[in-house]
Write an enzyme that holds these catalytic residues in place. Structure first.
Site, PDB file in Angstrom:
ATOM      1  N   THR A 158       0.207  -0.376  -5.497  1.00 50.85           N
ATOM      2  CA  THR A 158      -0.635   0.784  -5.228  1.00 50.85           C
ATOM      3  C   THR A 158      -1.645   0.998  -6.219  1.00 50.85           C
ATOM      4  O   THR A 158      -1.114   0.831  -7.334  1.00 50.85           O
ATOM      5  CB  THR A 158       0.461   1.914  -4.850  1.00 50.85           C
ATOM      6  OG1 THR A 158       1.533   1.782  -3.911  1.00 50.85           O
ATOM      7  CG2 THR A 158      -0.505   3.381  -4.476  1.00 50.85           C
ATOM      8  N   THR A 194       1.002  -1.179   0.052  1.00 51.09           N
ATOM      9  CA  THR A 194      -0.009   0.124  -0.079  1.00 51.09           C
ATOM     10  C   THR A 194       0.877   1.199  -0.339  1.00 51.09           C
ATOM     11  O   THR A 194       2.010   1.133   0.165  1.00 51.09           O
ATOM     12  CB  THR A 194      -0.999   0.040   1.244  1.00 51.09           C
ATOM     13  OG1 THR A 194      -2.171   0.942   0.875  1.00 51.09           O
ATOM     14  CG2 THR A 194      -0.307   0.584   2.331  1.00 51.09           C
ATOM     15  N   CYS A 201       4.229   2.511  -8.718  1.00 51.31           N
ATOM     16  CA  CYS A 201       4.221   1.158  -7.676  1.00 51.31           C
ATOM     17  C   CYS A 201       3.361   0.297  -7.892  1.00 51.31           C
ATOM     18  O   CYS A 201       2.088   0.630  -8.079  1.00 51.31           O
ATOM     19  CB  CYS A 201       4.051   1.905  -6.288  1.00 51.31           C
ATOM     20  SG  CYS A 201       4.130   0.339  -5.056  1.00 51.31           S
ATOM     21  N   ALA A 247       0.594   5.582  -7.294  1.00 53.73           N
ATOM     22  CA  ALA A 247      -0.071   4.450  -8.108  1.00 53.73           C
ATOM     23  C   ALA A 247       0.551   4.386  -9.368  1.00 53.73           C
ATOM     24  O   ALA A 247       0.365   3.246 -10.101  1.00 53.73           O
ATOM     25  CB  ALA A 247      -1.334   4.799  -7.956  1.00 53.73           C
TER      26      ALA A 247
END
Length: 184
Positions: free
Chosen positions: A172, A12, A169, A166
């Site tokens: 994410t 996350t 990664c 996001a």
């Protein structure tokens, strides 16, 4: 660095921004098991205590929930004292054999202070009002630091930082949850 175990739920990104009388914590909704996305809309940012503290967590999900519950218990012991509750949790984290094995981190904030609670039992305050954790934390941190001196609001900075993380990664996603409080 946390060693990756493909049978553990990870991943996350959580970012916090404190600017112009607001404090924001934002996080994505992806939960990964190894290289598989298990859930895309998990809620890893939430209000705790009497609603006057916001928290975001990253790491192994079950471990993060354990720490969140422990922090809520400390906040009941020390109401309206986030720093004290966090330090007391960190003491427990360092001395309890079970807690020492937890692989999670948290960002927590109230109107007065923002803190990171690390997997080693440290309690850290951010520089420049910005901090990020998790698999995409470095990307979100760099983006938020680049934007902190602009005229964007705390929420706009947090959302943009999360979107950049996001984009980069794989752990994410763009399902971003934001919680905010008025800050002193």
């Amino acid at each position: 660095m946390i060693e990756h175990n493909p049978t553990t739920i990870y991943g996350t990104t959580i970012v916090t921004v404190r600017k112009d009388g607001k404090v924001v914590i934002a996080g994505d909704g992806q939960v990964s098991l190894g290289n598989t996305v298990m859930k895309g809309n998990a809620r890893k940012v939430r209000r705790i205590g009497k609603g006057n503290v916001i928290a975001g967590f990253a790491g192994a999900t079950a471990d993060a929930f354990t720490l969140l519950e422990r922090l809520e218990a400390k906040l009941e012991q020390y109401p309206d004292q986030l720093m004290r509750a966090s330090v007391e949790l960190a003491k427990d984290w360092r001395t309890d054999r079970y807690l020492r094995k937890l692989e999670a981190m948290m960002l927590v904030a109230d109107s007065k202070v923002t803190l990171a609670l690390t997997g080693t039992g440290d309690v850290l305050e951010p520089e420049q009002g910005v901090m990020a954790i998790g698999s995409g934390g470095n990307y979100a941190l760099a983006a938020a630091r680049a934007l902190i001196e602009t005229d964007k609001s705390a929420e706009e900075i947090a959302r943009k930082a999360m979107n950049i993380a996001a984009d980069i990664c794989i752990y994410t996603n763009h399902n971003i949850i934001v919680e905010s409080l008025d800050a002193q």
